[in-house]
Design a protein around this motif. Structure first.
Motif, PDB file in Angstrom:
ATOM      1  N   GLU A  19       2.903  51.615  89.941  1.00 15.59           N
ATOM      2  CA  GLU A  19       2.267  52.713  89.202  1.00 15.59           C
ATOM      3  C   GLU A  19       2.159  52.384  87.720  1.00 15.59           C
ATOM      4  N   HIS A  20       3.196  51.776  87.171  1.00 15.26           N
ATOM      5  CA  HIS A  20       3.170  51.423  85.744  1.00 15.26           C
ATOM      6  C   HIS A  20       2.108  50.361  85.467  1.00 15.26           C
ATOM      7  N   ILE A  24      -1.009  50.617  82.920  1.00 12.77           N
ATOM      8  CA  ILE A  24      -1.261  49.602  81.893  1.00 12.77           C
ATOM      9  C   ILE A  24      -2.707  49.115  81.981  1.00 12.77           C
ATOM     10  N   ILE A  25      -3.151  48.793  83.182  1.00 18.64           N
ATOM     11  CA  ILE A  25      -4.513  48.294  83.383  1.00 18.64           C
ATOM     12  C   ILE A  25      -5.526  49.351  82.962  1.00 18.64           C
ATOM     13  N   GLU A  37      -5.393  39.476  83.004  1.00 13.89           N
ATOM     14  CA  GLU A  37      -4.076  38.885  83.313  1.00 13.89           C
ATOM     15  C   GLU A  37      -3.160  39.912  83.977  1.00 13.89           C
ATOM     16  N   TYR A  38      -3.227  41.144  83.506  1.00 10.45           N
ATOM     17  CA  TYR A  38      -2.407  42.200  84.111  1.00 10.45           C
ATOM     18  C   TYR A  38      -2.893  42.529  85.517  1.00 10.45           C
ATOM     19  N   GLU A  39      -4.189  42.462  85.711  1.00 15.43           N
ATOM     20  CA  GLU A  39      -4.748  42.720  87.034  1.00 15.43           C
ATOM     21  C   GLU A  39      -4.294  41.644  88.026  1.00 15.43           C
ATOM     22  N   LEU A  45       2.153  41.197  92.303  1.00 12.82           N
ATOM     23  CA  LEU A  45       3.248  42.152  92.453  1.00 12.82           C
ATOM     24  C   LEU A  45       3.086  42.956  93.737  1.00 12.82           C
ATOM     25  N   LYS A  46       1.883  43.433  93.982  1.00 11.87           N
ATOM     26  CA  LYS A  46       1.606  44.237  95.173  1.00 11.87           C
ATOM     27  C   LYS A  46       1.863  43.416  96.438  1.00 11.87           C
TER      28      LYS A  46
END
Length: 56
Positions: A19-20, A24-25, A37-39, A45-46
């Protein structure tokens, strides 16, 4: 019983971590900042979370 508590806590933290990252995205997109990069990290992570959930 202790193991069950730890598993529940882990699942809770994993859910909130995703969720965080979503937040952020979303914020980076709204601010017109680079979020690629976050995506990528979010996708990894998922996938890692799914593997762990499958193990439990």
């Amino acid at each position: 019983m202790e193991r069950e508590k730890l598993i529940k806590k882990l699942l809770h933290v994993l859910e909130h971590t995703e969720e965080h990252f979503e937040t952020i995205i979303s914020l980076l997109k709204e601010l017109n900042l680079n979020y690629s990069e976050y995506e990528e990290l979010y996708k990894k992570l998922k996938e890692a979370n799914e593997k762990i959930k499958g193990t439990l």
